[in-house]
Design a protein around this motif. Sequence first.
Motif, mmCIF file in Angstrom:
data_model
loop_
_atom_site.group_PDB
_atom_site.id
_atom_site.type_symbol
_atom_site.label_atom_id
_atom_site.label_comp_id
_atom_site.label_asym_id
_atom_site.label_seq_id
_atom_site.Cartn_x
_atom_site.Cartn_y
_atom_site.Cartn_z
ATOM 1 N N SER A 350 0.851 -1.184 0.000
ATOM 2 C CA SER A 350 0.000 0.000 0.000
ATOM 3 C C SER A 350 0.887 1.235 0.000
ATOM 4 N N LEU A 351 0.503 2.222 -0.790
ATOM 5 C CA LEU A 351 1.192 3.514 -0.838
ATOM 6 C C LEU A 351 0.144 4.589 -0.622
ATOM 7 N N TRP A 352 0.245 5.322 0.500
ATOM 8 C CA TRP A 352 -0.778 6.290 0.865
ATOM 9 C C TRP A 352 -0.139 7.664 1.037
ATOM 10 N N LYS A 353 -0.561 8.603 0.227
ATOM 11 C CA LYS A 353 -0.028 9.958 0.265
ATOM 12 C C LYS A 353 1.493 9.960 0.129
ATOM 13 N N VAL A 354 1.987 9.258 -0.864
ATOM 14 C CA VAL A 354 3.423 9.199 -1.149
ATOM 15 C C VAL A 354 3.740 10.222 -2.241
ATOM 16 N N THR A 355 4.755 11.029 -1.984
ATOM 17 C CA THR A 355 5.199 12.047 -2.930
ATOM 18 C C THR A 355 6.528 11.632 -3.541
ATOM 19 N N LEU A 356 6.619 11.644 -4.871
ATOM 20 C CA LEU A 356 7.872 11.361 -5.549
ATOM 21 C C LEU A 356 8.678 12.646 -5.679
ATOM 22 N N ASP A 357 9.922 12.585 -5.256
ATOM 23 C CA ASP A 357 10.785 13.761 -5.227
ATOM 24 C C ASP A 357 11.808 13.728 -6.352
ATOM 25 N N ASP A 358 11.374 13.450 -7.574
ATOM 26 C CA ASP A 358 12.303 13.316 -8.694
ATOM 27 C C ASP A 358 12.224 14.467 -9.690
ATOM 28 N N VAL A 359 11.289 15.364 -9.487
ATOM 29 C CA VAL A 359 10.976 16.314 -10.546
ATOM 30 C C VAL A 359 11.932 17.507 -10.501
ATOM 31 N N SER A 360 12.509 17.852 -11.621
ATOM 32 C CA SER A 360 13.323 19.044 -11.778
ATOM 33 C C SER A 360 12.712 19.912 -12.876
ATOM 34 N N GLU A 361 13.324 21.051 -13.113
ATOM 35 C CA GLU A 361 12.768 21.976 -14.094
ATOM 36 C C GLU A 361 12.704 21.356 -15.480
ATOM 37 N N SER A 362 13.665 20.501 -15.776
ATOM 38 C CA SER A 362 13.705 19.867 -17.096
ATOM 39 C C SER A 362 13.211 18.426 -17.057
ATOM 40 N N GLY A 363 12.632 18.025 -15.933
ATOM 41 C CA GLY A 363 12.227 16.642 -15.781
ATOM 42 C C GLY A 363 10.912 16.334 -16.465
ATOM 43 N N GLU A 364 10.518 15.083 -16.363
ATOM 44 C CA GLU A 364 9.266 14.653 -16.961
ATOM 45 C C GLU A 364 8.096 15.195 -16.162
ATOM 46 N N GLU A 365 6.937 15.187 -16.796
ATOM 47 C CA GLU A 365 5.742 15.714 -16.155
ATOM 48 C C GLU A 365 5.210 14.756 -15.091
ATOM 49 N N ASP A 366 5.308 13.470 -15.338
ATOM 50 C CA ASP A 366 4.733 12.489 -14.433
ATOM 51 C C ASP A 366 5.761 11.394 -14.166
ATOM 52 N N HIS A 367 6.192 11.269 -12.915
ATOM 53 C CA HIS A 367 7.139 10.221 -12.578
ATOM 54 C C HIS A 367 6.452 8.975 -12.026
ATOM 55 N N TRP A 368 5.159 9.042 -11.770
ATOM 56 C CA TRP A 368 4.441 7.845 -11.338
ATOM 57 C C TRP A 368 4.253 6.877 -12.506
ATOM 58 N N GLN A 369 4.045 7.409 -13.691
ATOM 59 C CA GLN A 369 3.837 6.530 -14.842
ATOM 60 C C GLN A 369 5.045 5.626 -15.097
ATOM 61 N N PRO A 370 6.271 6.151 -15.193
ATOM 62 C CA PRO A 370 7.412 5.241 -15.376
ATOM 63 C C PRO A 370 7.670 4.356 -14.172
ATOM 64 N N LEU A 371 7.354 4.847 -12.961
ATOM 65 C CA LEU A 371 7.539 4.006 -11.784
ATOM 66 C C LEU A 371 6.668 2.766 -11.861
ATOM 67 N N LEU A 372 5.388 2.942 -12.181
ATOM 68 C CA LEU A 372 4.478 1.799 -12.260
ATOM 69 C C LEU A 372 4.872 0.866 -13.398
ATOM 70 N N TYR A 373 5.302 1.441 -14.530
ATOM 71 C CA TYR A 373 5.730 0.615 -15.665
ATOM 72 C C TYR A 373 6.979 -0.181 -15.296
ATOM 73 N N ASP A 374 7.951 0.479 -14.662
ATOM 74 C CA ASP A 374 9.187 -0.213 -14.275
ATOM 75 C C ASP A 374 8.916 -1.277 -13.222
ATOM 76 N N LEU A 375 7.967 -1.000 -12.317
ATOM 77 C CA LEU A 375 7.619 -1.993 -11.310
ATOM 78 C C LEU A 375 7.014 -3.224 -11.962
ATOM 79 N N ALA A 376 6.128 -3.022 -12.928
ATOM 80 C CA ALA A 376 5.536 -4.158 -13.643
ATOM 81 C C ALA A 376 6.601 -4.973 -14.357
ATOM 82 N N ALA A 377 7.572 -4.285 -14.962
ATOM 83 C CA ALA A 377 8.633 -4.984 -15.686
ATOM 84 C C ALA A 377 9.570 -5.725 -14.748
ATOM 85 N N ALA A 378 9.793 -5.170 -13.544
ATOM 86 C CA ALA A 378 10.739 -5.772 -12.607
ATOM 87 C C ALA A 378 10.181 -6.987 -11.888
ATOM 88 N N LEU A 379 8.864 -7.087 -11.783
ATOM 89 C CA LEU A 379 8.265 -8.225 -11.082
ATOM 90 C C LEU A 379 8.478 -9.504 -11.883
#
Length: 498
Positions: A350-379
Amino acid sequence: MPLVDLPPELLLRISAYLTTIELGNFRLISKHVENTIFDSFAREFFTKKQFMLEQVSLQALVDISNHPTLAPRLAEVVISTHVFPSDHELATPCGKAMYEAGYASHDVLLATGQALNMLSDAFSKLPNLRTIGLRDYNGRGRFRDGDLATWKSWAWSFGWEDMSAYSPAGQFLRPLVLISPEAILPLVFYALGQAKVSPESVHIFLRKHARLTPRSFDILNGYLGEKVRPVLGEIKELMLAIGPDTPQSYFRSDPSNGHGPATDAPLTRLLERTPKLETLRLNFDPRQSFAARFLDWLGDPVSGQAHPSTSLVTQPVLLPRLSALELGMLSISADVLLKVLTKFDLQSFSLWKVTLDDVSESGEEDHWQPLLYDLAAALPQSTRLKSVLIGFPSHTCRGVVPFRSGPRLEDPVFFKPIGAGAEGTYNTSDLAQEVKHHAGPGTSMKVWLEELSTRTIVKRQEDISDVSDSDEEAIHDDIEDDEDDEDDENDEDDDEDE
Protein backbone atom coordinates in the motif's frame (compact mmCIF):
# COMPACT_ATOMS: atom_id res chain seq x y z
CA MET A 1 -43.40 -16.07 30.58
CA PRO A 2 -40.96 -14.67 33.15
CA LEU A 3 -37.88 -13.01 31.74
CA VAL A 4 -35.55 -15.52 33.35
CA ASP A 5 -37.33 -18.37 31.56
CA LEU A 6 -36.69 -17.00 28.08
CA PRO A 7 -34.43 -19.15 25.87
CA PRO A 8 -30.77 -18.06 25.64
CA GLU A 9 -31.05 -16.75 22.09
CA LEU A 10 -33.79 -14.30 23.11
CA LEU A 11 -31.82 -13.10 26.14
CA LEU A 12 -28.83 -12.44 23.90
CA ARG A 13 -31.07 -10.63 21.42
CA ILE A 14 -32.44 -8.40 24.15
CA SER A 15 -28.96 -7.61 25.49
CA ALA A 16 -27.86 -6.38 22.05
CA TYR A 17 -30.26 -3.43 22.26
CA LEU A 18 -29.18 -2.22 25.69
CA THR A 19 -26.76 0.58 26.53
CA THR A 20 -23.68 -0.30 28.54
CA ILE A 21 -25.29 0.85 31.80
CA GLU A 22 -28.49 -1.04 31.01
CA LEU A 23 -26.48 -4.13 30.12
CA GLY A 24 -24.78 -4.00 33.52
CA ASN A 25 -28.15 -3.88 35.26
CA PHE A 26 -29.49 -6.66 33.03
CA ARG A 27 -26.67 -8.95 34.13
CA LEU A 28 -27.73 -8.47 37.76
CA ILE A 29 -31.22 -9.88 37.23
CA SER A 30 -30.25 -13.46 37.95
CA LYS A 31 -27.42 -15.97 37.68
CA HIS A 32 -29.19 -17.55 34.72
CA VAL A 33 -29.16 -14.28 32.78
CA GLU A 34 -25.55 -13.59 33.76
CA ASN A 35 -24.37 -17.05 32.71
CA THR A 36 -26.27 -16.82 29.44
CA ILE A 37 -24.88 -13.48 28.24
CA PHE A 38 -21.44 -13.55 29.92
CA ASP A 39 -19.55 -14.91 26.92
CA SER A 40 -21.06 -12.27 24.65
CA PHE A 41 -20.38 -9.55 27.23
CA ALA A 42 -16.76 -10.62 27.77
CA ARG A 43 -16.08 -10.87 24.03
CA GLU A 44 -17.38 -7.34 23.44
CA PHE A 45 -15.77 -5.59 26.42
CA PHE A 46 -12.68 -7.63 27.32
CA THR A 47 -11.14 -8.90 24.09
CA LYS A 48 -9.55 -5.51 23.45
CA LYS A 49 -9.13 -2.81 26.08
CA GLN A 50 -7.50 0.61 26.21
CA PHE A 51 -5.67 1.93 29.28
CA MET A 52 -3.92 5.13 30.35
CA LEU A 53 -0.63 5.53 32.17
CA GLU A 54 -2.52 6.46 35.33
CA GLN A 55 -2.61 4.44 38.52
CA VAL A 56 -6.37 3.92 38.56
CA SER A 57 -6.31 2.74 34.93
CA LEU A 58 -3.25 0.49 35.21
CA GLN A 59 -4.67 -1.01 38.40
CA ALA A 60 -7.75 -2.03 36.42
CA LEU A 61 -5.44 -3.79 33.93
CA VAL A 62 -3.70 -5.59 36.79
CA ASP A 63 -7.05 -6.61 38.28
CA ILE A 64 -8.23 -7.98 34.93
CA SER A 65 -4.99 -9.97 34.59
CA ASN A 66 -5.68 -11.51 38.02
CA HIS A 67 -9.25 -12.48 37.09
CA PRO A 68 -9.39 -16.22 36.28
CA THR A 69 -12.10 -15.82 33.61
CA LEU A 70 -11.32 -12.46 32.03
CA ALA A 71 -7.53 -12.73 31.86
CA PRO A 72 -7.53 -15.45 29.14
CA ARG A 73 -9.93 -13.36 27.04
CA LEU A 74 -7.86 -10.19 26.86
CA ALA A 75 -5.97 -10.53 23.58
CA GLU A 76 -5.17 -6.88 22.77
CA VAL A 77 -3.99 -4.17 25.16
CA VAL A 78 -3.87 -0.59 23.91
CA ILE A 79 -1.96 2.09 25.79
CA SER A 80 -3.30 5.60 25.25
CA THR A 81 -1.30 8.82 25.32
CA HIS A 82 -4.18 10.40 27.27
CA VAL A 83 -3.56 11.24 30.94
CA PHE A 84 -5.30 13.25 33.62
CA PRO A 85 -4.38 16.95 33.62
CA SER A 86 -1.89 18.09 36.24
CA ASP A 87 -3.96 19.52 39.06
CA HIS A 88 -1.98 20.38 42.16
CA GLU A 89 -4.69 22.74 43.40
CA LEU A 90 -7.49 20.17 43.14
CA ALA A 91 -9.34 22.46 40.76
CA THR A 92 -11.19 19.59 39.08
CA PRO A 93 -13.16 16.62 40.41
CA CYS A 94 -10.51 14.35 38.89
CA GLY A 95 -7.72 16.05 40.81
CA LYS A 96 -9.66 15.90 44.05
CA ALA A 97 -10.49 12.22 43.58
CA MET A 98 -6.86 11.40 42.83
CA TYR A 99 -5.71 13.15 45.99
CA GLU A 100 -8.34 11.54 48.23
CA ALA A 101 -7.61 8.08 46.83
CA GLY A 102 -3.87 8.47 47.40
CA TYR A 103 -3.02 7.81 43.76
CA ALA A 104 0.29 8.83 42.25
CA SER A 105 0.23 11.04 39.16
CA HIS A 106 1.32 9.73 35.77
CA ASP A 107 4.67 11.54 35.91
CA VAL A 108 5.45 9.92 39.27
CA LEU A 109 4.44 6.50 37.91
CA LEU A 110 6.84 6.92 35.00
CA ALA A 111 9.71 8.44 36.95
CA THR A 112 9.68 5.84 39.74
CA GLY A 113 9.18 2.76 37.54
CA GLN A 114 5.75 1.93 38.96
CA ALA A 115 4.18 2.04 35.48
CA LEU A 116 6.79 -0.40 34.19
CA ASN A 117 6.19 -2.81 37.07
CA MET A 118 2.40 -2.66 36.79
CA LEU A 119 2.49 -3.29 33.03
CA SER A 120 4.98 -6.11 33.45
CA ASP A 121 2.89 -7.73 36.18
CA ALA A 122 -0.26 -7.54 34.05
CA PHE A 123 1.38 -8.77 30.82
CA SER A 124 2.85 -11.80 32.58
CA LYS A 125 -0.66 -12.99 33.54
CA LEU A 126 -2.39 -12.58 30.16
CA PRO A 127 -1.88 -15.98 28.49
CA ASN A 128 -3.48 -15.03 25.16
CA LEU A 129 -2.02 -11.54 24.66
CA ARG A 130 -1.48 -11.25 20.89
CA THR A 131 -1.42 -7.51 20.20
CA ILE A 132 0.02 -4.44 21.91
CA GLY A 133 -1.15 -1.03 20.71
CA LEU A 134 -0.39 2.65 21.24
CA ARG A 135 -2.78 5.38 20.17
CA ASP A 136 -3.73 8.98 20.85
CA TYR A 137 -7.44 8.83 20.06
CA ASN A 138 -10.58 6.94 21.03
CA GLY A 139 -11.75 4.26 18.62
CA ARG A 140 -15.14 4.20 16.98
CA GLY A 141 -17.55 1.29 16.99
CA ARG A 142 -19.29 1.46 20.38
CA PHE A 143 -22.67 1.40 18.70
CA ARG A 144 -24.76 0.25 21.65
CA ASP A 145 -24.21 3.68 23.28
CA GLY A 146 -25.02 5.78 20.20
CA ASP A 147 -23.39 6.75 16.93
CA LEU A 148 -21.01 9.20 18.62
CA ALA A 149 -19.87 6.91 21.42
CA THR A 150 -16.27 5.70 21.35
CA TRP A 151 -14.08 3.16 23.14
CA LYS A 152 -12.22 5.29 25.68
CA SER A 153 -9.40 4.39 28.03
CA TRP A 154 -10.36 2.62 31.22
CA ALA A 155 -10.99 5.17 34.02
CA TRP A 156 -11.18 8.13 31.62
CA SER A 157 -14.12 9.52 33.68
CA PHE A 158 -12.51 8.99 37.09
CA GLY A 159 -13.71 11.68 39.50
CA TRP A 160 -16.38 13.03 37.15
CA GLU A 161 -19.10 10.43 37.57
CA ASP A 162 -21.10 12.39 40.16
CA MET A 163 -20.95 15.72 38.34
CA SER A 164 -24.23 17.03 36.98
CA ALA A 165 -22.55 17.74 33.62
CA TYR A 166 -21.17 14.22 33.33
CA SER A 167 -22.04 12.52 30.04
CA PRO A 168 -21.57 8.72 29.80
CA ALA A 169 -20.95 9.07 26.08
CA GLY A 170 -18.27 11.67 26.80
CA GLN A 171 -19.37 13.82 23.90
CA PHE A 172 -18.90 17.14 25.68
CA LEU A 173 -16.69 16.36 28.65
CA ARG A 174 -12.95 16.07 27.92
CA PRO A 175 -11.01 15.96 31.19
CA LEU A 176 -7.92 14.35 29.59
CA VAL A 177 -4.75 15.72 28.00
CA LEU A 178 -2.15 14.15 25.70
CA ILE A 179 1.48 13.39 26.45
CA SER A 180 4.23 12.62 23.95
CA PRO A 181 4.31 8.99 22.74
CA GLU A 182 8.10 9.08 22.35
CA ALA A 183 8.93 7.37 25.67
CA ILE A 184 5.84 5.14 25.85
CA LEU A 185 6.96 2.61 23.23
CA PRO A 186 10.23 1.81 25.06
CA LEU A 187 8.24 1.48 28.29
CA VAL A 188 5.90 -1.07 26.70
CA PHE A 189 8.75 -3.09 25.19
CA TYR A 190 10.66 -3.14 28.48
CA ALA A 191 7.52 -4.31 30.29
CA LEU A 192 7.05 -7.11 27.75
CA GLY A 193 10.68 -8.12 28.07
CA GLN A 194 10.54 -8.13 31.84
CA ALA A 195 7.34 -10.20 31.71
CA LYS A 196 8.87 -12.57 29.11
CA VAL A 197 5.83 -12.11 26.88
CA SER A 198 6.09 -11.91 23.08
CA PRO A 199 2.95 -10.67 21.28
CA GLU A 200 2.68 -11.22 17.53
CA SER A 201 1.55 -7.70 16.66
CA VAL A 202 2.55 -4.16 17.61
CA HIS A 203 0.13 -1.47 16.39
CA ILE A 204 1.05 2.22 16.69
CA PHE A 205 -1.80 4.46 15.46
CA LEU A 206 -1.17 8.17 16.08
CA ARG A 207 -3.46 10.73 14.46
CA LYS A 208 -2.27 13.85 16.29
CA HIS A 209 0.88 15.85 15.59
CA ALA A 210 3.06 13.97 18.09
CA ARG A 211 4.63 10.83 16.61
CA LEU A 212 7.31 8.40 17.57
CA THR A 213 10.81 9.67 16.89
CA PRO A 214 13.86 7.58 15.96
CA ARG A 215 14.85 7.77 19.64
CA SER A 216 11.71 5.77 20.50
CA PHE A 217 13.34 2.68 18.96
CA ASP A 218 16.52 2.85 21.02
CA ILE A 219 15.42 -0.11 23.15
CA LEU A 220 18.27 -2.58 22.67
CA ASN A 221 20.74 -0.75 24.89
CA GLY A 222 20.73 -0.30 28.63
CA TYR A 223 19.84 -2.52 31.55
CA LEU A 224 16.71 -4.07 29.99
CA GLY A 225 17.91 -4.13 26.39
CA GLU A 226 18.83 -7.80 26.45
CA LYS A 227 15.32 -8.75 27.60
CA VAL A 228 13.73 -7.02 24.61
CA ARG A 229 15.46 -9.16 21.99
CA PRO A 230 13.22 -12.26 22.50
CA VAL A 231 10.15 -10.00 22.18
CA LEU A 232 11.31 -8.62 18.83
CA GLY A 233 12.13 -12.11 17.61
CA GLU A 234 8.46 -13.16 17.71
CA ILE A 235 6.84 -10.10 16.13
CA LYS A 236 4.94 -10.84 12.91
CA GLU A 237 3.12 -7.52 12.43
CA LEU A 238 4.68 -4.11 13.09
CA MET A 239 2.83 -0.85 12.44
CA LEU A 240 4.61 2.42 13.27
CA ALA A 241 3.95 6.16 13.02
CA ILE A 242 7.25 8.06 12.88
CA GLY A 243 7.82 11.80 13.05
CA PRO A 244 10.95 13.96 12.79
CA ASP A 245 13.78 13.41 15.22
CA THR A 246 13.58 17.06 16.24
CA PRO A 247 11.61 20.03 14.91
CA GLN A 248 14.85 21.33 13.41
CA SER A 249 15.32 18.15 11.37
CA TYR A 250 12.67 19.18 8.83
CA PHE A 251 14.28 19.37 5.37
CA ARG A 252 17.58 18.70 7.11
CA SER A 253 19.43 17.01 4.28
CA ASP A 254 19.14 15.36 0.93
CA PRO A 255 18.91 11.56 1.29
CA SER A 256 21.45 11.16 -1.48
CA ASN A 257 24.09 12.46 0.94
CA GLY A 258 23.98 9.17 2.83
CA HIS A 259 22.45 7.85 6.00
CA GLY A 260 22.33 9.67 9.32
CA PRO A 261 23.77 6.98 11.60
CA ALA A 262 22.93 8.62 14.91
CA THR A 263 19.21 8.82 14.13
CA ASP A 264 18.69 5.90 11.75
CA ALA A 265 20.47 3.18 13.72
CA PRO A 266 17.84 2.52 16.45
CA LEU A 267 15.08 1.57 13.99
CA THR A 268 17.37 -0.33 11.65
CA ARG A 269 18.82 -2.34 14.56
CA LEU A 270 15.27 -3.08 15.74
CA LEU A 271 14.23 -4.45 12.34
CA GLU A 272 17.36 -6.58 12.15
CA ARG A 273 15.98 -8.55 15.10
CA THR A 274 12.53 -9.29 13.64
CA PRO A 275 13.18 -12.36 11.45
CA LYS A 276 9.54 -13.48 11.65
CA LEU A 277 8.10 -10.14 10.48
CA GLU A 278 5.34 -10.62 7.90
CA THR A 279 3.60 -7.22 7.84
CA LEU A 280 5.35 -3.84 8.08
CA ARG A 281 3.42 -0.56 8.08
CA LEU A 282 5.32 2.73 8.26
CA ASN A 283 3.56 6.09 8.44
CA PHE A 284 6.06 8.96 8.32
CA ASP A 285 5.95 12.73 8.21
CA PRO A 286 6.48 14.24 4.75
CA ARG A 287 8.43 17.16 6.24
CA GLN A 288 11.42 15.01 7.19
CA SER A 289 14.25 13.33 5.32
CA PHE A 290 14.45 10.36 7.69
CA ALA A 291 11.88 8.35 5.71
CA ALA A 292 13.83 8.55 2.46
CA ARG A 293 17.12 7.62 4.15
CA PHE A 294 15.55 4.75 6.05
CA LEU A 295 13.81 3.27 3.01
CA ASP A 296 17.02 3.63 1.01
CA TRP A 297 18.62 1.38 3.64
CA LEU A 298 15.63 -0.98 3.75
CA GLY A 299 15.87 -1.56 0.00
CA ASP A 300 19.59 -2.33 0.01
CA PRO A 301 20.29 -5.92 -1.10
CA VAL A 302 21.76 -8.40 1.36
CA SER A 303 25.06 -9.90 0.28
CA GLY A 304 26.20 -13.03 2.06
CA GLN A 305 25.17 -13.92 5.60
CA ALA A 306 23.44 -11.07 7.44
CA HIS A 307 24.55 -10.41 11.01
CA PRO A 308 22.93 -8.04 13.55
CA SER A 309 24.78 -4.76 13.74
CA THR A 310 26.60 -3.80 16.88
CA SER A 311 27.43 -0.20 15.98
CA LEU A 312 25.89 2.83 14.30
CA VAL A 313 26.85 1.38 10.91
CA THR A 314 23.99 -1.01 10.18
CA GLN A 315 23.95 -3.77 7.59
CA PRO A 316 21.15 -4.43 5.05
CA VAL A 317 18.27 -6.45 6.48
CA LEU A 318 16.80 -9.61 4.95
CA LEU A 319 13.28 -9.94 6.48
CA PRO A 320 12.73 -13.33 4.79
CA ARG A 321 9.03 -13.61 5.71
CA LEU A 322 7.91 -10.08 4.84
CA SER A 323 4.82 -10.35 2.62
CA ALA A 324 2.93 -7.07 3.23
CA LEU A 325 4.46 -3.58 3.10
CA GLU A 326 2.43 -0.41 3.74
CA LEU A 327 3.99 3.04 3.38
CA GLY A 328 2.31 6.37 4.07
CA MET A 329 2.95 10.09 4.38
CA LEU A 330 6.45 10.36 2.91
CA SER A 331 8.52 11.94 0.18
CA ILE A 332 10.89 9.65 -1.69
CA SER A 333 12.60 9.19 -5.03
CA ALA A 334 11.11 6.75 -7.54
CA ASP A 335 14.35 4.76 -7.67
CA VAL A 336 14.38 4.15 -3.92
CA LEU A 337 10.70 3.25 -3.85
CA LEU A 338 11.16 0.81 -6.72
CA LYS A 339 14.13 -0.73 -4.93
CA VAL A 340 12.10 -1.34 -1.76
CA LEU A 341 9.04 -2.76 -3.53
CA THR A 342 11.08 -5.24 -5.57
CA LYS A 343 13.49 -6.39 -2.85
CA PHE A 344 10.95 -8.46 -0.95
CA ASP A 345 8.67 -11.23 -2.20
CA LEU A 346 5.52 -9.29 -1.35
CA GLN A 347 1.93 -10.46 -1.55
CA SER A 348 0.57 -6.94 -1.04
CA PHE A 349 1.69 -3.34 -0.73
CA SER A 350 0.00 0.00 0.00
CA LEU A 351 1.19 3.51 -0.84
CA TRP A 352 -0.78 6.29 0.87
CA LYS A 353 -0.03 9.96 0.27
CA VAL A 354 3.42 9.20 -1.15
CA THR A 355 5.20 12.05 -2.93
CA LEU A 356 7.87 11.36 -5.55
CA ASP A 357 10.79 13.76 -5.23
CA ASP A 358 12.30 13.32 -8.69
CA VAL A 359 10.98 16.31 -10.55
CA SER A 360 13.32 19.04 -11.78
CA GLU A 361 12.77 21.98 -14.09
CA SER A 362 13.70 19.87 -17.10
CA GLY A 363 12.23 16.64 -15.78
CA GLU A 364 9.27 14.65 -16.96
CA GLU A 365 5.74 15.71 -16.15
CA ASP A 366 4.73 12.49 -14.43
CA HIS A 367 7.14 10.22 -12.58
CA TRP A 368 4.44 7.84 -11.34
CA GLN A 369 3.84 6.53 -14.84
CA PRO A 370 7.41 5.24 -15.38
CA LEU A 371 7.54 4.01 -11.78
CA LEU A 372 4.48 1.80 -12.26
CA TYR A 373 5.73 0.62 -15.66
CA ASP A 374 9.19 -0.21 -14.27
CA LEU A 375 7.62 -1.99 -11.31
CA ALA A 376 5.54 -4.16 -13.64
CA ALA A 377 8.63 -4.98 -15.69
CA ALA A 378 10.74 -5.77 -12.61
CA LEU A 379 8.27 -8.22 -11.08
CA PRO A 380 9.00 -11.86 -11.94
CA GLN A 381 6.41 -13.91 -13.77
CA SER A 382 6.04 -16.02 -10.64
CA THR A 383 5.35 -13.01 -8.41
CA ARG A 384 3.14 -13.59 -5.37
CA LEU A 385 1.87 -10.00 -5.47
CA LYS A 386 -1.93 -10.12 -5.34
CA SER A 387 -3.10 -6.89 -3.69
CA VAL A 388 -2.16 -3.24 -4.31
CA LEU A 389 -3.54 0.01 -2.88
CA ILE A 390 -2.37 3.45 -4.06
CA GLY A 391 -4.05 6.49 -2.52
CA PHE A 392 -3.53 10.22 -3.10
CA PRO A 393 -0.14 10.07 -4.84
CA SER A 394 1.70 13.24 -5.82
CA HIS A 395 5.09 14.51 -6.85
CA THR A 396 7.08 17.63 -6.08
CA CYS A 397 6.20 20.52 -8.35
CA ARG A 398 8.59 21.21 -11.21
CA GLY A 399 11.47 23.43 -10.18
CA VAL A 400 11.12 22.67 -6.44
CA VAL A 401 14.25 21.10 -4.94
CA PRO A 402 13.40 18.26 -2.49
CA PHE A 403 14.21 18.66 1.21
CA ARG A 404 14.95 22.38 0.96
CA SER A 405 13.52 24.54 3.72
CA GLY A 406 10.27 26.33 3.03
CA PRO A 407 6.74 25.20 2.14
CA ARG A 408 6.48 22.13 -0.06
CA LEU A 409 4.57 22.39 -3.32
CA GLU A 410 3.12 19.18 -4.72
CA ASP A 411 1.16 18.32 -7.84
CA PRO A 412 -1.47 15.62 -7.26
CA VAL A 413 -1.55 12.55 -9.49
CA PHE A 414 -4.88 11.11 -10.61
CA PHE A 415 -5.97 7.90 -12.30
CA LYS A 416 -8.15 7.87 -15.36
CA PRO A 417 -11.03 5.37 -15.50
CA ILE A 418 -10.49 1.86 -16.83
CA GLY A 419 -10.50 1.82 -20.61
CA ALA A 420 -9.32 5.39 -21.03
CA GLY A 421 -5.68 4.32 -21.45
CA ALA A 422 -3.17 6.74 -22.91
CA GLU A 423 -5.42 8.12 -25.67
CA GLY A 424 -8.90 7.30 -24.41
CA THR A 425 -11.55 9.90 -23.64
CA TYR A 426 -12.89 10.50 -20.15
CA ASN A 427 -14.69 13.05 -18.03
CA THR A 428 -12.69 15.06 -15.51
CA SER A 429 -15.16 14.04 -12.81
CA ASP A 430 -14.20 10.40 -13.41
CA LEU A 431 -10.62 10.94 -12.22
CA ALA A 432 -9.76 9.15 -8.99
CA GLN A 433 -6.95 9.60 -6.47
CA GLU A 434 -7.27 6.11 -5.03
CA VAL A 435 -7.09 2.74 -6.76
CA LYS A 436 -6.89 -0.76 -5.39
CA HIS A 437 -6.67 -4.09 -7.11
CA HIS A 438 -6.82 -7.71 -6.05
CA ALA A 439 -5.52 -10.14 -8.63
CA GLY A 440 -7.84 -13.10 -8.84
CA PRO A 441 -7.15 -16.55 -10.30
CA GLY A 442 -5.80 -16.37 -13.83
CA THR A 443 -5.07 -12.63 -13.65
CA SER A 444 -1.68 -10.93 -13.53
CA MET A 445 -0.62 -8.06 -11.28
CA LYS A 446 2.14 -7.27 -13.80
CA VAL A 447 -0.47 -6.62 -16.50
CA TRP A 448 -2.59 -4.48 -14.19
CA LEU A 449 0.33 -2.31 -13.07
CA GLU A 450 1.43 -1.75 -16.66
CA GLU A 451 -2.10 -0.82 -17.65
CA LEU A 452 -2.40 1.47 -14.61
CA SER A 453 0.73 3.33 -15.71
CA THR A 454 -1.10 4.41 -18.86
CA ARG A 455 -3.93 5.84 -16.77
CA THR A 456 -1.90 8.22 -14.56
CA ILE A 457 -2.31 11.92 -15.13
CA VAL A 458 -0.88 14.96 -13.34
CA LYS A 459 -3.02 17.92 -12.39
CA ARG A 460 -1.09 21.10 -11.71
CA GLN A 461 -2.05 23.06 -8.61
CA GLU A 462 -3.86 25.66 -10.69
CA ASP A 463 -5.95 22.96 -12.41
CA ILE A 464 -7.17 20.84 -9.50
CA SER A 465 -10.33 22.90 -9.02
CA ASP A 466 -11.67 21.15 -12.11
CA VAL A 467 -11.46 17.77 -10.46
CA SER A 468 -14.38 16.42 -8.47
CA ASP A 469 -13.87 16.62 -4.74
CA SER A 470 -16.20 13.72 -4.04
CA ASP A 471 -13.32 11.73 -2.51
CA GLU A 472 -12.26 14.47 -0.09
CA GLU A 473 -13.90 12.77 2.89
CA ALA A 474 -11.81 9.67 2.25
CA ILE A 475 -8.53 11.46 3.00
CA HIS A 476 -6.80 10.34 6.20
CA ASP A 477 -3.54 11.53 7.70
CA ASP A 478 -2.20 7.99 7.82
CA ILE A 479 -2.75 4.53 6.55
CA GLU A 480 -4.77 3.32 9.48
CA ASP A 481 -6.88 0.42 10.65
CA ASP A 482 -10.51 1.45 10.27
CA GLU A 483 -12.08 -1.66 11.74
CA ASP A 484 -11.53 0.11 15.07
CA ASP A 485 -12.60 -1.70 18.19
CA GLU A 486 -15.71 -3.80 17.74
CA ASP A 487 -13.74 -6.86 16.70
CA ASP A 488 -10.37 -7.92 15.35
CA GLU A 489 -11.45 -8.51 11.78
CA ASN A 490 -10.33 -6.27 8.93
CA ASP A 491 -12.53 -7.18 6.01
CA GLU A 492 -11.28 -5.63 2.80
CA ASP A 493 -13.04 -5.70 -0.53
CA ASP A 494 -11.65 -8.07 -3.11
CA ASP A 495 -12.97 -6.03 -5.99
CA GLU A 496 -10.51 -5.52 -8.78
CA ASP A 497 -10.83 -1.75 -9.09
CA GLU A 498 -12.57 1.08 -7.32
